[in-house]
Write an enzyme that holds these catalytic residues in place. Structure first.
Site, PDB file in Angstrom:
ATOM      1  N   SER A 230       0.840  -1.217   0.000  1.00  0.00           N
ATOM      2  CA  SER A 230       0.000   0.000   0.000  1.00  0.00           C
ATOM      3  C   SER A 230       0.869   1.258   0.000  1.00  0.00           C
ATOM      4  O   SER A 230       1.716   1.376  -0.891  1.00  0.00           O
ATOM      5  CB  SER A 230      -0.934  -0.056   1.207  1.00  0.00           C
ATOM      6  OG  SER A 230      -2.048   0.757   1.029  1.00  0.00           O
TER       7      SER A 230
ATOM      8  N   ASP B 235      -9.960  -4.116  -4.851  1.00  0.00           N
ATOM      9  CA  ASP B 235      -9.244  -3.211  -3.939  1.00  0.00           C
ATOM     10  C   ASP B 235      -9.918  -1.835  -3.977  1.00  0.00           C
ATOM     11  O   ASP B 235      -9.952  -1.185  -5.029  1.00  0.00           O
ATOM     12  CB  ASP B 235      -7.774  -3.103  -4.380  1.00  0.00           C
ATOM     13  CG  ASP B 235      -6.923  -2.343  -3.374  1.00  0.00           C
ATOM     14  OD1 ASP B 235      -5.733  -2.678  -3.248  1.00  0.00           O
ATOM     15  OD2 ASP B 235      -7.448  -1.421  -2.718  1.00  0.00           O
TER      16      ASP B 235
ATOM     17  N   HIS C  83      -7.966  -5.318  -0.460  1.00  0.00           N
ATOM     18  CA  HIS C  83      -6.681  -4.601  -0.453  1.00  0.00           C
ATOM     19  C   HIS C  83      -5.525  -5.367   0.191  1.00  0.00           C
ATOM     20  O   HIS C  83      -4.441  -5.483  -0.388  1.00  0.00           O
ATOM     21  CB  HIS C  83      -6.883  -3.256   0.273  1.00  0.00           C
ATOM     22  CG  HIS C  83      -5.677  -2.372   0.298  1.00  0.00           C
ATOM     23  ND1 HIS C  83      -5.059  -1.894  -0.846  1.00  0.00           N
ATOM     24  CD2 HIS C  83      -4.945  -1.893   1.354  1.00  0.00           C
ATOM     25  CE1 HIS C  83      -4.033  -1.136  -0.503  1.00  0.00           C
ATOM     26  NE2 HIS C  83      -3.934  -1.116   0.822  1.00  0.00           N
TER      27      HIS C  83
END
Ligand SMILES: O=C(c1ccc2nc(C3CCCCC3)oc2c1)N1CC(N2CCN(c3ncccn3)CC2)C1
Length: 303
Positions: free
Chosen positions: A122, A239, A269
């Site tokens: 991320s 996501d 995610h």
């Protein structure tokens, strides 16, 4: 420590003399973590965590890597976990990259002959991309789990981006709200573990932090055309935080001879904290890619 002085304490009140750490360029104590293999290490893996979380959440992945004789290292970004700094507050995204490079150089000094890989998730993926962009010759490969390359269209409409940049001048500490972890993983146990983790920041994302994440996506976009390090990318089709289109843009733009994007249909995610069949597949793919990197030749594909 000079007589009479009190030791610096972590945000949880633990003396840093009792915690592994390094001191960054701003004099802040950065909590660091090391997972060592039983035998002599054959390579190093630098894990880079995402916004709001901390490096000890990567213990599962680290255990798998030490079994491959990797020495795994990581740290809590400033303002995160057991490191100093106002919670999830940064005035320049490059500070995360600067602290990464400092830790990288410490480990290069200790293990000068070992190949180094990096794995980012991320926001940690954006930090990893920008770290490799600054030190391309230091890395043998980069693994990215749902990296922040493009913000999701839901969270970053042009109006929201404009509003955030305007608000940043007048109300930088205004909360944009926090992530609903049930949107991040379909694994209820992992959602529960995240929501009850005291080292995770559960407050809302500040406007100023969101603007720095936007700045990061712009810096990442500029870095991709010159990117040449081997890359293994993972992204879920559902996501809602970091748009999968970002991973497609990355795999199409970078100049790496070896680049692979693994797409997980229906996954959210946090692929490394998703349903068991997803997470075990991600970990197996990482294992075989690393084995091939340390012993085999390269390839490029999207599956
Ligand atoms: O790095 C991030 C993150 C968080 C929020 C973000 N918002 C953006 C946008 C915002 C608008 C401007 C452009 C960027 O990017 C983000 C990245 N992380 C790490 C992820 N967390 C989510 C919660 N986690 C979780 N949740 C449930 C189960 C297991 N882990 C751990 C990982 C989120």
């Amino acid at each position: 420590m000079p007589e009479g002085s009190t030791p610096a304490l972590s945000p949880q009140g633990v003396p840093y003399t009792e915690l592994s750490h390094y001191i960054n360029a701003d004099g802040q104590h950065i909590f660091s973590r090391y997972w060592k293999p039983s035998g002599s290490p054959r390579a190093l893996m630098f894990i880079v965590h995402g916004a709001g979380e901390h490096c000890c959440r990567y213990d599962d992945l680290a255990q798998i890597l030490t079994a491959l004789n990797f020495l795994v290292f990581s740290h809590d970004h400033v303002g995160h976990g057991q490191s100093e700094g106002e919670r999830m507050t940064i005035h320049d995204f490059h500070i995360f990259v600067r602290d990464n490079i400092q830790h990288l150089d410490l480990m290069k000094k200790q293990y000068p002959d070992l190949p180094i890989f990096m794995c980012g998730h991320s926001m940690g993926g954006a930090i990893a991309i920008l770290t490799v962009d600054e030190r391309p010759d230091d890395f043998s490969g980069l693994i990215l789990i749902s990296p922040l390359v493009l913000p999701s269209p839901q969270s970053a409409t042009s109006f929201k981006v404009f509003a955030a940049k305007l608000l940043n001048y007048v109300l930088p500490n205004l909360s944009l709200g926090s992530i609903d972890p049930s949107f991040v993983s379909r694994n209820k146990k992992e959602v529960e573990a995240y929501t009850t983790d005291p080292l995770v920041y559960h407050g809302g994302m500040k406007v100023s932090f969101g603007v720095q994440l936007l700045n990061a996506t712009s810096r990442v976009e500029k870095a991709l055309p010159l990117f040449k390090v081997p890359v293994l990318l993972f992204h879920g089709t559902l996501d809602k935080l970091c748009d999968i289109r970002g991973s497609h843009v990355m795999i199409d733009t970078i100049q790496s001879e070896e680049k692979t994007l693994k797409v997980y249909e229906g996954a959210f995610h946090a692929l490394h904290k998703e349903l068991p069949e997803v997470t075990s597949s991600v970990f197996q793919e990482i294992e075989s890619w690393l084995q091939q990197k340390l012993g085999g030749t390269g390839s490029s594909n999207i599956v």
